[in-house]
Design a protein around this motif. Structure first.
Motif, mmCIF file in Angstrom:
data_model
loop_
_atom_site.group_PDB
_atom_site.id
_atom_site.type_symbol
_atom_site.label_atom_id
_atom_site.label_comp_id
_atom_site.label_asym_id
_atom_site.label_seq_id
_atom_site.Cartn_x
_atom_site.Cartn_y
_atom_site.Cartn_z
ATOM 1 N N ILE A 1 0.861 -1.175 0.000
ATOM 2 C CA ILE A 1 0.000 0.000 0.000
ATOM 3 C C ILE A 1 0.903 1.233 0.000
ATOM 4 O O ILE A 1 1.840 1.319 0.795
ATOM 5 N N ARG A 2 0.628 2.183 -0.900
ATOM 6 C CA ARG A 2 1.444 3.405 -0.935
ATOM 7 C C ARG A 2 0.574 4.622 -1.201
ATOM 8 O O ARG A 2 -0.549 4.523 -1.702
ATOM 9 N N ASP A 3 1.119 5.775 -0.890
ATOM 10 C CA ASP A 3 0.489 7.065 -1.151
ATOM 11 C C ASP A 3 0.643 7.370 -2.637
ATOM 12 O O ASP A 3 1.763 7.337 -3.162
ATOM 13 N N SER A 4 -0.431 7.669 -3.317
ATOM 14 C CA SER A 4 -0.355 7.924 -4.756
ATOM 15 C C SER A 4 0.380 9.221 -5.087
ATOM 16 O O SER A 4 0.859 9.394 -6.206
ATOM 17 N N LYS A 5 0.493 10.131 -4.119
ATOM 18 C CA LYS A 5 1.162 11.405 -4.367
ATOM 19 C C LYS A 5 2.666 11.349 -4.131
ATOM 20 O O LYS A 5 3.394 12.173 -4.667
ATOM 21 N N ASP A 6 3.142 10.395 -3.334
ATOM 22 C CA ASP A 6 4.574 10.304 -3.049
ATOM 23 C C ASP A 6 5.022 8.857 -3.214
ATOM 24 O O ASP A 6 5.126 8.107 -2.246
ATOM 25 N N LYS A 7 5.279 8.475 -4.424
ATOM 26 C CA LYS A 7 5.624 7.092 -4.746
ATOM 27 C C LYS A 7 7.055 6.733 -4.360
ATOM 28 O O LYS A 7 7.457 5.594 -4.475
ATOM 29 N N ARG A 8 7.825 7.717 -3.895
ATOM 30 C CA ARG A 8 9.194 7.449 -3.447
ATOM 31 C C ARG A 8 9.222 6.845 -2.047
ATOM 32 O O ARG A 8 10.188 6.205 -1.668
ATOM 33 N N MET A 9 8.147 7.070 -1.291
ATOM 34 C CA MET A 9 8.082 6.526 0.067
ATOM 35 C C MET A 9 7.979 5.011 0.014
ATOM 36 O O MET A 9 7.352 4.455 -0.888
ATOM 37 N N ARG A 10 8.569 4.364 0.983
ATOM 38 C CA ARG A 10 8.481 2.915 1.063
ATOM 39 C C ARG A 10 7.030 2.526 1.361
ATOM 40 O O ARG A 10 6.410 3.061 2.274
ATOM 41 N N PRO A 11 6.473 1.570 0.609
ATOM 42 C CA PRO A 11 5.082 1.193 0.853
ATOM 43 C C PRO A 11 4.914 0.399 2.148
ATOM 44 O O PRO A 11 5.842 -0.259 2.615
ATOM 45 N N LEU A 12 3.727 0.466 2.683
ATOM 46 C CA LEU A 12 3.339 -0.348 3.826
ATOM 47 C C LEU A 12 3.014 -1.728 3.274
ATOM 48 O O LEU A 12 2.318 -1.853 2.269
ATOM 49 N N THR A 13 3.502 -2.777 3.911
ATOM 50 C CA THR A 13 3.223 -4.143 3.476
ATOM 51 C C THR A 13 2.520 -4.880 4.606
ATOM 52 O O THR A 13 2.984 -4.866 5.743
ATOM 53 N N VAL A 14 1.376 -5.490 4.268
ATOM 54 C CA VAL A 14 0.589 -6.238 5.251
ATOM 55 C C VAL A 14 0.255 -7.614 4.685
ATOM 56 O O VAL A 14 0.353 -7.852 3.483
ATOM 57 N N THR A 15 -0.176 -8.493 5.553
ATOM 58 C CA THR A 15 -0.596 -9.827 5.118
ATOM 59 C C THR A 15 -1.969 -9.746 4.461
ATOM 60 O O THR A 15 -2.743 -8.807 4.729
ATOM 61 N N PRO A 16 -2.298 -10.710 3.623
ATOM 62 C CA PRO A 16 -3.648 -10.722 3.047
ATOM 63 C C PRO A 16 -4.741 -10.774 4.123
ATOM 64 O O PRO A 16 -5.798 -10.163 3.958
ATOM 65 N N GLU A 17 -4.483 -11.456 5.228
ATOM 66 C CA GLU A 17 -5.461 -11.529 6.323
ATOM 67 C C GLU A 17 -5.691 -10.155 6.953
ATOM 68 O O GLU A 17 -6.827 -9.768 7.232
ATOM 69 N N ALA A 18 -4.618 -9.423 7.182
ATOM 70 C CA ALA A 18 -4.739 -8.072 7.758
ATOM 71 C C ALA A 18 -5.470 -7.147 6.788
ATOM 72 O O ALA A 18 -6.313 -6.347 7.208
ATOM 73 N N TRP A 19 -5.189 -7.265 5.500
ATOM 74 C CA TRP A 19 -5.866 -6.437 4.494
ATOM 75 C C TRP A 19 -7.362 -6.746 4.469
ATOM 76 O O TRP A 19 -8.193 -5.859 4.415
ATOM 77 N N ALA A 20 -7.707 -8.035 4.509
ATOM 78 C CA ALA A 20 -9.118 -8.433 4.501
ATOM 79 C C ALA A 20 -9.854 -7.867 5.700
ATOM 80 O O ALA A 20 -10.999 -7.411 5.585
ATOM 81 N N MET A 21 -9.207 -7.867 6.854
ATOM 82 C CA MET A 21 -9.847 -7.290 8.055
ATOM 83 C C MET A 21 -10.005 -5.784 7.891
ATOM 84 O O MET A 21 -11.018 -5.214 8.281
ATOM 85 N N PHE A 22 -9.013 -5.122 7.290
ATOM 86 C CA PHE A 22 -9.063 -3.675 7.097
ATOM 87 C C PHE A 22 -10.211 -3.290 6.156
ATOM 88 O O PHE A 22 -10.922 -2.332 6.403
ATOM 89 N N VAL A 23 -10.372 -4.017 5.062
ATOM 90 C CA VAL A 23 -11.422 -3.669 4.097
ATOM 91 C C VAL A 23 -12.757 -4.294 4.432
ATOM 92 O O VAL A 23 -13.740 -4.093 3.721
#
Length: 58
Positions: free
Chosen positions: A34-56
């Protein structure tokens, strides 16, 4: 070129056409990036598929 440059990024269909306050997501086996669309130089946040499913709420 960083590893994240090679990922297939997409924005939500709920993102506005103005490009503000958006995130981009790249789905990979075993990891969601997951990354900010305005600052693509920043390191993205990486989560597990399980954590993403809970978030959404799936």
């Amino acid at each position: 070129m960083s590893t994240t440059d090679k990922l297939a990024w997409f924005k939500s269909s709920y993102s506005g056409s103005e490009g503000d306050n958006c995130i981009e997501v790249s789905l990979r086996p075993g990891a969601i990036h997951i990354r900010d669309s305005k600052d693509k130089r920043m390191r993205p946040l990486t989560v597990t598929p399980e954590a993403w499913a809970m978030f959404v709420g799936k």
